[in-house]
Scaffold this motif. Structure first.
Motif, PDB file in Angstrom:
ATOM      1  N   ASP A 144       0.808  -1.216   0.000  1.00 54.64           N
ATOM      2  CA  ASP A 144       0.000   0.000   0.000  1.00 54.64           C
ATOM      3  C   ASP A 144       0.841   1.266   0.000  1.00 54.64           C
ATOM      4  N   ARG A 145       2.154   1.108   0.005  1.00 51.13           N
ATOM      5  CA  ARG A 145       3.007   2.302  -0.045  1.00 51.13           C
ATOM      6  C   ARG A 145       3.053   2.842  -1.469  1.00 51.13           C
ATOM      7  N   GLN A 146       3.471   4.099  -1.570  1.00 53.20           N
ATOM      8  CA  GLN A 146       3.612   4.688  -2.904  1.00 53.20           C
ATOM      9  C   GLN A 146       4.931   4.256  -3.515  1.00 53.20           C
ATOM     10  N   LEU A 147       4.884   4.004  -4.813  1.00 55.72           N
ATOM     11  CA  LEU A 147       6.070   3.535  -5.516  1.00 55.72           C
ATOM     12  C   LEU A 147       7.245   4.495  -5.328  1.00 55.72           C
ATOM     13  N   GLY A 148       6.950   5.790  -5.395  1.00 56.58           N
ATOM     14  CA  GLY A 148       8.011   6.789  -5.306  1.00 56.58           C
ATOM     15  C   GLY A 148       8.580   6.951  -3.910  1.00 56.58           C
ATOM     16  N   ALA A 149       7.897   6.405  -2.920  1.00 53.39           N
ATOM     17  CA  ALA A 149       8.345   6.595  -1.541  1.00 53.39           C
ATOM     18  C   ALA A 149       9.177   5.418  -1.043  1.00 53.39           C
ATOM     19  N   LEU A 150       9.422   4.444  -1.896  1.00 57.36           N
ATOM     20  CA  LEU A 150      10.201   3.281  -1.475  1.00 57.36           C
ATOM     21  C   LEU A 150      11.678   3.633  -1.377  1.00 57.36           C
ATOM     22  N   SER A 151      12.390   2.905  -0.539  1.00 56.35           N
ATOM     23  CA  SER A 151      13.844   3.074  -0.511  1.00 56.35           C
ATOM     24  C   SER A 151      14.421   2.410  -1.751  1.00 56.35           C
ATOM     25  N   GLY A 152      15.665   2.702  -2.056  1.00 60.43           N
ATOM     26  CA  GLY A 152      16.297   2.132  -3.243  1.00 60.43           C
ATOM     27  C   GLY A 152      16.214   0.613  -3.272  1.00 60.43           C
ATOM     28  N   GLY A 153      16.481   0.002  -2.130  1.00 63.05           N
ATOM     29  CA  GLY A 153      16.465  -1.458  -2.054  1.00 63.05           C
ATOM     30  C   GLY A 153      15.070  -2.027  -2.231  1.00 63.05           C
ATOM     31  N   GLU A 154      14.095  -1.348  -1.610  1.00 64.29           N
ATOM     32  CA  GLU A 154      12.709  -1.816  -1.745  1.00 64.29           C
ATOM     33  C   GLU A 154      12.237  -1.713  -3.188  1.00 64.29           C
TER      34      GLU A 154
END
Lengths: 260, 231
Positions: B116-126
């Motif tokens: 449910d997180r936003q794609l742009g808010a993920l960390s690089g690894g995620e």
């Protein structure tokens, strides 16, 4: 309701504005994500020479507008695919050129309506066109949604996933041309860009997911059209600018809801 | 492991605006192998990927085994932090919920709230894991993995390379990865291709990566590129 004299003409006007508002809002959500915010604005000016020629030759202005937009959009798409120049730069070229020609060609009595629209006086046939083409825009864009979003994120990723990026880009631009041509009657060529962009940027401030974003944008588009049209009718003001002002109001209110 | 050839590249040339980006590249890749591509910045590594994917015009031949499916993990995405698109929506372009769950499992995402997180808010690894999930949801035979230059959190229980190695072994995936880290090449790759607009070396890492080929690749500063990290 805020519509004191709800007659057939009013109903046709409301119907036209709602459908065009929803279609513009939904398409706008893609345009904002694709950084094409100004493209709709600039493209809308391309409609003007088309309207002028349609008036001169006594054909439906919508057809004239769409014809010119169609040519502009195909040209933009072809140049973009060939040169990789950003769409905004290309549209800018067509825009100033067309506006100048359009203002020269449009007969003076009709110029104001072409520039700012007039939903207080919509013929049945124009309302029908608006409904049919809005539904066409909505269904086509919905069908293209996946392709458009993946290619917005990364063109390479989209192509590697077998998305026909060129085709979906062209179809999308054609839909934009269509909605702009429809919007000429509602808010006019000068302000149609606003009806595409304002609902979407307002919705973007509030939504986390694309589904919520696009629905909210479509809803803002419809509400701007209806409320703006209503307020204009009550106070006897030109509807086009009032509709855009209402859309702008949604944007300013949305700022309060903006997520960090 | 079958020894059939999955990719054959012959006399590959790529030009951009009259400038040669890749010239005279020939190599072949066996099915089920892990190939690492190394080379300095601007050596044409990503261009080679794009040619392999058919995204840029080229001269020469690139022949994939018939019917082969290619998954691609790009180096980065043009995603703004507040892009209104959730991970679930993004992966939903590729398949339905059970397939998403399966892909999550395969790439070692055990935290369901990531959906449910936003794609742009993920960390690089995620983000990288989600991109691998996106790629493997297409059931590829080959995975092209473009390693980001920097900024990836190596924290967590499994590094992205262990993940790739696991997919490579479990699913028999053929892997082609662009790497900026020679340690990774030694540890994970069956073969290495050194690229600097031309083919500099090709073969098993311990044989191909001689001090001579490294010098050709990176110039005299090769030693600086070759700092060993503790893994």
């Amino acid at each position: 309701m805020i519509f004191p004299f709800l007659d057939t003409t009013m109903l046709l006007g409301i119907t036209t504005s709602v459908f065009v508002g929803v279609a513009a809002g939904y398409l706008g959500s893609f345009m904002v994500l694709r950084r094409m915010a100004l493209v709709g604005d600039a493209l809308s000016h391309v409609a003007l020479p088309g309207i002028a020629l349609a008036l001169l030759f006594n054909v439906n202005p919508f057809l004239g507008a769409f014809f010119f937009l169609f040519i502009a959009v195909v040209a933009i798409w072809a140049i973009e695919e060939k040169t990789n120049l950003p769409t905004e730069a290309l549209v800018g070229v067509f825009f100033t050129f067309s506006l100048a020609i359009g203002v020269l060609l449009t007969p003076e009595p009709e110029l104001l309506e072409a520039l700012f629209g007039d939903v207080s006086d919509v013929a049945f046939f124009d309302a029908l066109l608006a409904v049919v083409f809005s539904l066409l825009i909505l269904s086509t864009a919905f069908w293209l949604e996946k392709d458009l979003l993946i290619s917005t994120i990364s063109r390479d990723l989209a192509e590697s996933a077998k998305v026909k990026v060129k085709r979906s880009n062209l179809l999308f631009l054609l839909l934009v041309a269509l909605v702009v041509a429809l919007g000429v009657k509602v808010v006019g060529t000068l302000l149609m860009g606003a009806l595409v962009i304002l609902p979407a940027v307002a919705a973007r401030n509030m939504a986390l997911r694309f589904r919520g974003f696009s629905l909210l944008s479509a809803a803002f588009g419809a509400l701007s059209a209806v409320l703006g049209g209503g307020i204009a009718a009550v106070y006897n003001l030109p509807p086009g600018p009032i509709i855009v002002l209402v859309a702008a109001a949604f944007f300013f209110v949305s700022l309060a809801f903006r997520r960090a | 492991m079958k020894e059939s050839v999955i990719l054959e590249v012959k006399d590959l040339y790529v030009n951009f605006r009259g400038e040669s980006v890749l010239s005279n590249i020939s190599f072949s890749l066996k099915k089920g192998y892990a190939l690492a591509i190394v080379g300095p910045n601007g050596a044409g590594k990503s261009t080679l990927f794009r040619a392999l994917l058919g995204l840029v015009p080229y001269r020469g031949t690139i022949s994939w085994e018939k019917g082969v499916k290619i998954g691609y993990v790009p180096q980065k995405l043009a995603v703004e932090r507040d892009l209104p698109l959730s991970v679930h929506e993004f992966l939903g372009f590729r398949g339905r919920d059970p397939e998403i769950a399966e892909a999550f499992n395969a790439v070692g995402i055990h935290d369901d709230s990531l959906r449910d997180r936003q794609l742009g808010a993920l960390s690089g690894g995620e983000l990288q894991r989600v991109l691998v999930a996106f790629a493997i949801m297409g059931n590829p035979d080959v995975l092209l993995f473009d390693e980001p230059v920097a900024g990836i959190d190596l924290g967590g229980e499994e590094t992205i390379y262990n993940l790739l190695l696991r997919l490579h072994k479990e699913k028999g995936l053929t892997i082609v990865l662009i790497s900026h880290d020679l340690d990774v090449v030694y540890r994970y790759a069956d073969e290495v291709l050194c690229l600097n607009k031309k083919l500099v070396c090709f073969g098993r890492p311990e044989e191909a990566l001689t001090s001579e080929s490294l010098k050709k690749l990176y110039g005299d500063s090769a030693l600086f590129h070759h700092t060993h990290k503790q893994i």
